[in-house]
Scaffold this motif. Structure first.
Motif, PDB file in Angstrom:
ATOM      1  N   HIS A  96       0.704  -1.235   0.095  1.00  0.00           N
ATOM      2  CA  HIS A  96      -0.033   0.095   0.136  1.00  0.00           C
ATOM      3  C   HIS A  96       0.853   1.387   0.057  1.00  0.00           C
ATOM      4  N   GLU A  97       2.061   1.298   0.540  1.00  0.00           N
ATOM      5  CA  GLU A  97       3.007   2.262   0.531  1.00  0.00           C
ATOM      6  C   GLU A  97       3.348   2.736  -0.990  1.00  0.00           C
ATOM      7  N   CYS A  98       3.456   1.806  -1.755  1.00  0.00           N
ATOM      8  CA  CYS A  98       3.772   2.098  -3.328  1.00  0.00           C
ATOM      9  C   CYS A  98       2.241   2.598  -4.006  1.00  0.00           C
ATOM     10  N   TRP A  99       1.366   2.074  -3.641  1.00  0.00           N
ATOM     11  CA  TRP A  99      -0.010   2.606  -4.149  1.00  0.00           C
ATOM     12  C   TRP A  99      -0.220   4.029  -3.833  1.00  0.00           C
ATOM     13  N   LYS A 100       0.157   4.375  -2.451  1.00  0.00           N
ATOM     14  CA  LYS A 100      -0.001   5.920  -2.092  1.00  0.00           C
ATOM     15  C   LYS A 100       0.914   6.725  -2.574  1.00  0.00           C
ATOM     16  N   GLU A 101       2.433   6.018  -2.724  1.00  0.00           N
ATOM     17  CA  GLU A 101       3.134   7.153  -3.336  1.00  0.00           C
ATOM     18  C   GLU A 101       3.213   7.345  -4.784  1.00  0.00           C
ATOM     19  N   LEU A 102       2.419   5.989  -5.829  1.00  0.00           N
ATOM     20  CA  LEU A 102       1.813   6.324  -6.852  1.00  0.00           C
ATOM     21  C   LEU A 102       0.992   7.336  -7.001  1.00  0.00           C
ATOM     22  N   ALA A 103      -0.005   7.411  -6.047  1.00  0.00           N
ATOM     23  CA  ALA A 103      -1.100   8.275  -6.353  1.00  0.00           C
ATOM     24  C   ALA A 103      -0.699   9.696  -5.984  1.00  0.00           C
ATOM     25  N   ASP A 104       0.529   9.826  -4.927  1.00  0.00           N
ATOM     26  CA  ASP A 104       0.794  11.271  -4.725  1.00  0.00           C
ATOM     27  C   ASP A 104       1.516  11.753  -6.127  1.00  0.00           C
ATOM     28  N   VAL A 105       2.475  11.067  -6.753  1.00  0.00           N
ATOM     29  CA  VAL A 105       2.941  11.290  -8.010  1.00  0.00           C
ATOM     30  C   VAL A 105       1.894  11.606  -8.990  1.00  0.00           C
ATOM     31  N   TYR A 106       1.027  10.804  -9.415  1.00  0.00           N
ATOM     32  CA  TYR A 106      -0.379  10.938 -10.269  1.00  0.00           C
ATOM     33  C   TYR A 106      -0.486  12.820  -9.986  1.00  0.00           C
ATOM     34  N   LEU A 107      -0.826  12.751  -8.530  1.00  0.00           N
ATOM     35  CA  LEU A 107      -1.629  14.034  -8.058  1.00  0.00           C
ATOM     36  C   LEU A 107      -0.733  15.367  -8.526  1.00  0.00           C
ATOM     37  N   ALA A 108       0.790  14.999  -8.413  1.00  0.00           N
ATOM     38  CA  ALA A 108       1.747  15.900  -8.536  1.00  0.00           C
ATOM     39  C   ALA A 108       1.763  16.250 -10.108  1.00  0.00           C
ATOM     40  N   LEU A 109       1.394  15.285 -10.719  1.00  0.00           N
ATOM     41  CA  LEU A 109       1.450  15.527 -12.340  1.00  0.00           C
ATOM     42  C   LEU A 109      -0.106  16.042 -12.831  1.00  0.00           C
ATOM     43  N   GLN A 110      -0.999  16.136 -11.788  1.00  0.00           N
ATOM     44  CA  GLN A 110      -2.640  16.506 -11.993  1.00  0.00           C
ATOM     45  C   GLN A 110      -3.198  15.200 -12.920  1.00  0.00           C
TER      46      GLN A 110
END
Lengths: 209, 295
Positions: free
Chosen positions: B164-178
């Motif tokens: 889940h840490e990776c899913w969360k990290e991936l979500a954060d990066v997607y958000l930074a990329l909008q």
């Protein structure tokens, strides 16, 4: 249009960025327009100055979500228009996550666009770590931010010269330097901190005592 | 978590004055996974360079060497980090866990290619070493290559889909990329992995609200409501969120009378809780909060 930033706003936003060194941070700039024809509408009105009087630190880490941003903007606008005469939202500041990232990314642009709908001379300050390193020698110019304003095609550009940012008080860099030595950045409260614990005040009333 | 942080702050103050138990402080930092690198590096190095203090750590000394090495790298104290990594290499000459630290030393210097070489050679023998795969993700991110980081994370998640840490990290990066829809998908996976985690419900609601539109606002409101329930009614963001959604639904295009009727109760309850909390804990802001909620 000229831009001026008060010691309060300048030091507060620097401390906010320094508190969260490994994260992106952002915040809202609050101020007024003086001189010129009025209201911040005329780009050719070079006699007018946007004075950034204060700032409200918003978030650290995750900056791209809308609901708390909308909430914060509403509360900030409401507070400053009813408690402090003539002050309203004039722009925003942003510090990137990586120390060597000097780009103005989509998120601060969007926030800037939103503010510009209500105040056409809105500005975005992007913190630049290269300049922060030379803090001790900076003197009168703000040490570490690039100023972005909107050009005629509604894009954001950094325009040194005609749209320079000036420090209202020449002591700002010295004060900031002293505060950094003291570790005062730990006392900054942003909107994220407030949402985690509402007893913490995003107005940061005791910060400069 | 709150009490843990208070305890750490208390220990930190004592340690700063020179009277605290550094080993206990470092252990608590490890347990809570906090990032306080300059304190950890400073006090950790002092402890490790003191042979009697080091001996008292017993078998924990190697974990402390690793913790202090990473903290030193975070503060760009490359010599100190090298000292720690050197001690670990002597004790564990063939360890991939120490190999990771060698790679991180190169990363801290910005010597990306040398770091890549270290990791590539470990992966040759251990192609699914999770720690090394995570370094590849971190390196992409550190170099500003967010789409590269996304690729590496997607590859990693094919191997470790419950991380889940990776899913969360991936979500954060997607958000930074909008890239909001992709971020939403990550949160759907997070909620599958940990359905009772209020923060995941909250995060999902925030993303849906950001994407916008009537259906998303209605769904966001449901997830804000479940976040309120899962957090025992305490999460201020979720309480505000329900009110924001209600206001958004009332103004949304395409809404009908049925939508408006269903809309009313949850947010009134939430608004009352918010107003009460402000009166109790933030009285100076109480009237500001109340006027926002009324609007």
């Amino acid at each position: 249009m000229k831009y001026q930033i008060s010691q309060t706003a300048y030091v507060k936003l620097a401390l906010h960025a320094l508190k969260h060194r490994s994260a992106a941070v952002n915040g809202i700039l609050v101020g007024r327009v003086s001189g010129g024809g009025g209201g911040g509408g005329a780009e050719e009105d070079s006699a007018a100055t946007v004075s950034i009087v204060d700032c409200v630190p918003l978030f650290h880490g995750q900056l791209g979500l809308l609901p708390m941003l909308e909430l914060a903007l509403t509360q900030i606008e409401e507070y400053f228009s009813s408690h402090q005469e003539g002050l309203s939202i004039v722009g925003c500041y942003h510090a990137n996550e990586r120390f060597d990232d000097y780009d103005l990314s989509g998120i601060p642009r969007k926030i800037g666009d939103h503010i510009a709908r209500y105040f056409s001379s809105a500005c975005v300050l992007l913190l630049d770590n290269r300049l922060l390193e030379s803090l001790a020698k900076a003197g009168k110019k703000p040490a570490f931010s690039q100023l972005f304003t909107r050009d005629s095609s509604r894009g954001w550009r950094s325009a040194p010269g005609s749209s320079d940012l000036v420090l209202a008080e020449s002591t700002a860099n010295e004060i900031l330097y002293d505060y950094i030595l003291e570790g005062r950045e730990q006392s900054v409260t942003d909107f994220d901190d407030h949402l985690d614990d509402i007893s913490k005040d995003w107005l940061n009333p005791g910060l400069f005592d | 978590m709150g009490e843990g942080i208070t305890e750490v702050d208390r220990l930190e103050a004592l340690v700063d004055e020179g009277v605290g138990d550094v080993a206990r402080y470092l252990a608590l930092i490890r347990k809570l996974k906090l990032r306080r690198s300059s304190k950890v590096a400073k006090h950790g190095m002092e402890l490790l360079r003191n042979s009697s203090a080091r001996a008292k750590l017993g078998a924990d000394v190697w974990t402390v060497y690793e913790q202090v090495a990473i903290a030193a790298l975070d503060c760009q104290c490359l010599t100190a980090a090298k000292e720690c990594i050197g001690a670990l290499l002597k004790k564990f000459p063939d360890s991939t866990r120490v190999g990771r630290l060698e790679g991180m030393w190169f990363e801290a210097r910005g010597s990306w290619q040398q770091a890549e070489k270290v990791y590539a050679s470990i992966l040759e023998e251990h192609p699914t070493d999770a720690r090394i795969l995570k370094r590849k993700i971190a390196m992409a991110k550190a170099q500003g290559n967010l789409m590269g980081a996304v690729d590496e994370m997607n590859k990693y998640l094919e191997l470790f889909m419950a991380d889940h840490e990776c899913w969360k990290e991936l979500a954060d990066v997607y958000l930074a990329l909008q890239m909001y829809k992709q971020a939403a998908f990550c949160y759907e996976e997070l909620i599958l992995v940990q359905p009772a985690n209020a923060l995941f419900h909250l995060g999902y609601a925030e993303i849906l609200y950001t994407i916008g539109g009537l259906e998303n606002l209605k769904t966001a409101k449901k997830y804000y409501a479940s976040a309120i329930e899962l957090s025992g009614g305490k999460n201020m963001r979720a309480l505000y969120g329900v009110c924001l959604c209600a206001a958004g639904i009332n103004q949304a295009k395409g809404r009908n009378v049925k939508d408006e009727k269903e809309n009313s109760t949850v947010h009134t309850l939430a608004a009352d809780v918010i107003k009460r909390e402000y009166r109790l804990k933030a009285p100076k802001k109480a009237s500001l909060a109340a006027s926002i909620l009324e609007a």
